[in-house]
Design a protein around this motif. Structure first.
Motif, PDB file in Angstrom:
ATOM      1  N   LEU A  70       0.758  -1.133   0.119  1.00 50.54           N
ATOM      2  CA  LEU A  70      -0.079   0.037  -0.089  1.00 50.54           C
ATOM      3  C   LEU A  70       0.733   1.337  -0.132  1.00 50.54           C
ATOM      4  CD1 LEU A  70      -2.830  -1.164   2.502  1.00 50.54           C
ATOM      5  CD2 LEU A  70      -3.185  -0.963  -0.037  1.00 50.54           C
ATOM      6  N   VAL A  71       1.952   1.332   0.623  1.00 52.36           N
ATOM      7  CA  VAL A  71       2.944   2.545   0.831  1.00 52.36           C
ATOM      8  C   VAL A  71       3.449   2.502  -0.635  1.00 52.36           C
ATOM      9  CG1 VAL A  71       5.004   3.302   1.521  1.00 52.36           C
ATOM     10  CG2 VAL A  71       3.448   2.394   3.169  1.00 52.36           C
ATOM     11  N   LEU A  72       3.833   1.528  -1.557  1.00 47.76           N
ATOM     12  CA  LEU A  72       4.419   1.598  -2.561  1.00 47.76           C
ATOM     13  C   LEU A  72       3.377   2.294  -3.640  1.00 47.76           C
ATOM     14  CD1 LEU A  72       6.331  -1.771  -3.117  1.00 47.76           C
ATOM     15  CD2 LEU A  72       7.213   0.423  -3.126  1.00 47.76           C
ATOM     16  N   VAL A  73       2.361   2.000  -3.547  1.00 48.20           N
ATOM     17  CA  VAL A  73       1.365   2.672  -4.516  1.00 48.20           C
ATOM     18  C   VAL A  73       0.436   3.917  -3.998  1.00 48.20           C
ATOM     19  CG1 VAL A  73       0.688   0.403  -5.462  1.00 48.20           C
ATOM     20  CG2 VAL A  73      -0.685   1.325  -3.760  1.00 48.20           C
ATOM     21  N   GLY A  74       1.008   3.969  -2.837  1.00 44.48           N
ATOM     22  CA  GLY A  74       0.560   5.330  -2.075  1.00 44.48           C
ATOM     23  C   GLY A  74      -1.062   5.550  -1.802  1.00 44.48           C
ATOM     24  N   PHE A  75      -1.607   4.247  -1.252  1.00 46.00           N
ATOM     25  CA  PHE A  75      -2.904   4.178  -1.055  1.00 46.00           C
ATOM     26  C   PHE A  75      -3.359   4.334   0.690  1.00 46.00           C
ATOM     27  CE2 PHE A  75      -6.728   1.618  -0.147  1.00 46.00           C
ATOM     28  CZ  PHE A  75      -7.715   2.271  -0.690  1.00 46.00           C
ATOM     29  N   MET A  76      -3.650   5.064   1.172  1.00 46.48           N
ATOM     30  CA  MET A  76      -3.968   5.173   2.382  1.00 46.48           C
ATOM     31  C   MET A  76      -2.759   5.419   3.110  1.00 46.48           C
ATOM     32  SD  MET A  76      -7.550   3.341   3.245  1.00 46.48           S
ATOM     33  CE  MET A  76      -6.732   1.630   3.459  1.00 46.48           C
ATOM     34  N   THR A  77      -1.662   6.120   2.627  1.00 50.33           N
ATOM     35  CA  THR A  77      -0.475   6.079   3.159  1.00 50.33           C
ATOM     36  C   THR A  77      -0.302   6.634   4.686  1.00 50.33           C
ATOM     37  OG1 THR A  77       0.345   6.489   1.028  1.00 50.33           O
ATOM     38  CG2 THR A  77       2.049   7.067   2.512  1.00 50.33           C
ATOM     39  N   ARG A  78      -0.776   7.634   5.133  1.00 51.26           N
ATOM     40  CA  ARG A  78      -0.554   8.327   6.361  1.00 51.26           C
ATOM     41  C   ARG A  78      -1.208   7.003   7.421  1.00 51.26           C
ATOM     42  NH1 ARG A  78      -1.949  14.181   5.078  1.00 51.26           N
ATOM     43  NH2 ARG A  78       0.069  14.963   5.200  1.00 51.26           N
ATOM     44  N   VAL A 119      12.293   3.940   9.562  1.00 49.11           N
ATOM     45  CA  VAL A 119      11.199   4.691  10.729  1.00 49.11           C
ATOM     46  C   VAL A 119      11.310   6.223  10.190  1.00 49.11           C
ATOM     47  CG1 VAL A 119      11.299   5.579  13.013  1.00 49.11           C
ATOM     48  CG2 VAL A 119      11.688   3.178  12.633  1.00 49.11           C
ATOM     49  N   MET A 120      12.537   6.616   9.786  1.00 46.17           N
ATOM     50  CA  MET A 120      12.265   7.986   9.382  1.00 46.17           C
ATOM     51  C   MET A 120      11.583   8.162   8.228  1.00 46.17           C
ATOM     52  SD  MET A 120      14.114   9.965  11.702  1.00 46.17           S
ATOM     53  CE  MET A 120      13.391   8.914  13.058  1.00 46.17           C
ATOM     54  N   GLY A 121      11.728   7.424   7.149  1.00 47.80           N
ATOM     55  CA  GLY A 121      10.951   7.489   5.921  1.00 47.80           C
ATOM     56  C   GLY A 121       9.364   7.255   6.243  1.00 47.80           C
ATOM     57  N   SER A 122       9.115   6.374   7.254  1.00 52.12           N
ATOM     58  CA  SER A 122       7.834   6.218   7.557  1.00 52.12           C
ATOM     59  C   SER A 122       7.170   7.340   8.181  1.00 52.12           C
ATOM     60  CB  SER A 122       7.545   5.156   8.507  1.00 52.12           C
ATOM     61  OG  SER A 122       7.745   4.095   7.916  1.00 52.12           O
ATOM     62  N   LEU A 123       7.960   8.294   9.301  1.00 49.40           N
ATOM     63  CA  LEU A 123       7.672   9.387   9.930  1.00 49.40           C
ATOM     64  C   LEU A 123       7.351  10.637   8.788  1.00 49.40           C
ATOM     65  CD1 LEU A 123       9.792   9.391  12.942  1.00 49.40           C
ATOM     66  CD2 LEU A 123       7.160   9.040  12.742  1.00 49.40           C
ATOM     67  N   PHE A 124       8.313  10.708   7.851  1.00 51.10           N
ATOM     68  CA  PHE A 124       8.248  11.439   6.655  1.00 51.10           C
ATOM     69  C   PHE A 124       6.777  11.338   6.177  1.00 51.10           C
ATOM     70  CE2 PHE A 124       8.758  12.639   2.246  1.00 51.10           C
ATOM     71  CZ  PHE A 124       9.136  14.043   2.433  1.00 51.10           C
ATOM     72  N   LEU A 125       6.306  10.173   5.642  1.00 48.53           N
ATOM     73  CA  LEU A 125       5.268   9.963   5.132  1.00 48.53           C
ATOM     74  C   LEU A 125       4.016  10.174   5.898  1.00 48.53           C
ATOM     75  CD1 LEU A 125       6.299   6.347   3.115  1.00 48.53           C
ATOM     76  CD2 LEU A 125       5.900   9.325   1.942  1.00 48.53           C
ATOM     77  N   LEU A 126       4.155   9.938   6.855  1.00 45.56           N
ATOM     78  CA  LEU A 126       3.090  10.118   8.266  1.00 45.56           C
ATOM     79  C   LEU A 126       2.717  11.773   8.242  1.00 45.56           C
ATOM     80  CD1 LEU A 126       1.021   9.237  10.313  1.00 45.56           C
ATOM     81  CD2 LEU A 126       3.094   9.565  11.965  1.00 45.56           C
ATOM     82  N   VAL A 128       3.848  14.174   5.458  1.00 45.87           N
ATOM     83  CA  VAL A 128       3.402  14.831   4.125  1.00 45.87           C
ATOM     84  C   VAL A 128       2.432  13.950   3.529  1.00 45.87           C
ATOM     85  CG1 VAL A 128       5.635  16.163   4.495  1.00 45.87           C
ATOM     86  CG2 VAL A 128       5.338  13.589   2.997  1.00 45.87           C
ATOM     87  N   GLY A 129       2.225  12.739   3.869  1.00 45.72           N
ATOM     88  CA  GLY A 129       1.428  11.821   2.897  1.00 45.72           C
ATOM     89  C   GLY A 129       2.016  11.576   1.615  1.00 45.72           C
ATOM     90  N   ALA A 130       1.396  10.753   0.679  1.00 47.00           N
ATOM     91  CA  ALA A 130       2.002   9.944  -0.430  1.00 47.00           C
ATOM     92  C   ALA A 130       2.399  10.900  -1.518  1.00 47.00           C
ATOM     93  CB  ALA A 130       0.797   9.031  -0.628  1.00 47.00           C
ATOM     94  N   GLY A 131       2.099  12.013  -1.408  1.00 44.01           N
ATOM     95  CA  GLY A 131       2.574  12.912  -2.738  1.00 44.01           C
ATOM     96  C   GLY A 131       1.556  12.878  -3.844  1.00 44.01           C
ATOM     97  N   ALA A 132       1.974  13.621  -4.959  1.00 37.40           N
ATOM     98  CA  ALA A 132       1.157  13.760  -6.160  1.00 37.40           C
ATOM     99  C   ALA A 132       1.111  12.485  -6.944  1.00 37.40           C
ATOM    100  CB  ALA A 132       1.660  14.919  -7.095  1.00 37.40           C
ATOM    101  N   PHE A 133       2.053  11.739  -7.081  1.00 38.10           N
ATOM    102  CA  PHE A 133       2.086  10.504  -8.136  1.00 38.10           C
ATOM    103  C   PHE A 133       1.894   9.239  -7.187  1.00 38.10           C
ATOM    104  CE2 PHE A 133       5.437  13.284  -9.471  1.00 38.10           C
ATOM    105  CZ  PHE A 133       4.745  13.825 -10.667  1.00 38.10           C
TER     106      PHE A 133
END
Length: 148
Positions: A70-78, A119-126, A128-133
């Motif tokens: 789900l993170v890879l495709v950016g679905f419900m990322t946060r 952990v740092m990458g996950s916190l970043f995504l939490l 800012v979210g999944a982004g435009a793509f």
């Protein structure tokens, strides 16, 4: 003397790279818990003293596979990174803290480098979210178009 610089790039263009890093690590680790159960799955969970290692390894491995994809495709990322962060904090507590207490900071820091990065990458995504793509952005665009 003129110093050349790289052209500026939108920070949003970099978000898929963070998703790729976080999602690929979790997806890979989840699959490995089933392919290599003695080394990284139930066997490892039993070795570090976790209860019900077979059940727990299957649950954690399945969660890593689903959430990683789900993170890879950016679905419900946060929302998706929350269980991944719980898995990582548990892993740090059960596997890296003993290294810190027995072998010292530098050995623990070496062993925890991937853990720290995801952990740092996950916190970043939490934050800012999944982004435009991402699927999240695509669904938001469809919802906004339907509301118009």
């Amino acid at each position: 003397m003129k110093v050349s610089t790289l052209p500026a790039v939108s920070t949003h263009a970099a978000i898929p790279l963070i998703r790729l890093m976080v999602g690929a690590v979790f997806l890979s680790e989840g699959i490995q818990k089933f392919l290599l159960p003695a080394e990284v799955g139930a066997g490892r969970f039993a070795k570090i003293g976790l209860p019900e290692p077979e059940l727990l390894a299957a649950f954690v491995g399945g969660s890593e596979i689903i959430c990683g994809a789900l993170v890879l495709v950016g679905f419900m990322t946060r929302l998706t990174v929350l269980p991944l962060l719980a898995i990582m904090f548990t892993a740090l507590w059960t596997t890296k803290l003993p290294i810190l207490t027995n072998k010292g900071f530098w050995k623990m820091a070496h062993e925890a480098r991937t853990d720290f990065s995801v952990v740092m990458g996950s916190l970043f995504l939490l934050l800012v979210g999944a982004g435009a793509f991402s699927v999240d952005a695509w669904m938001r665009q469809r919802r906004d178009a339907a509301d118009s």
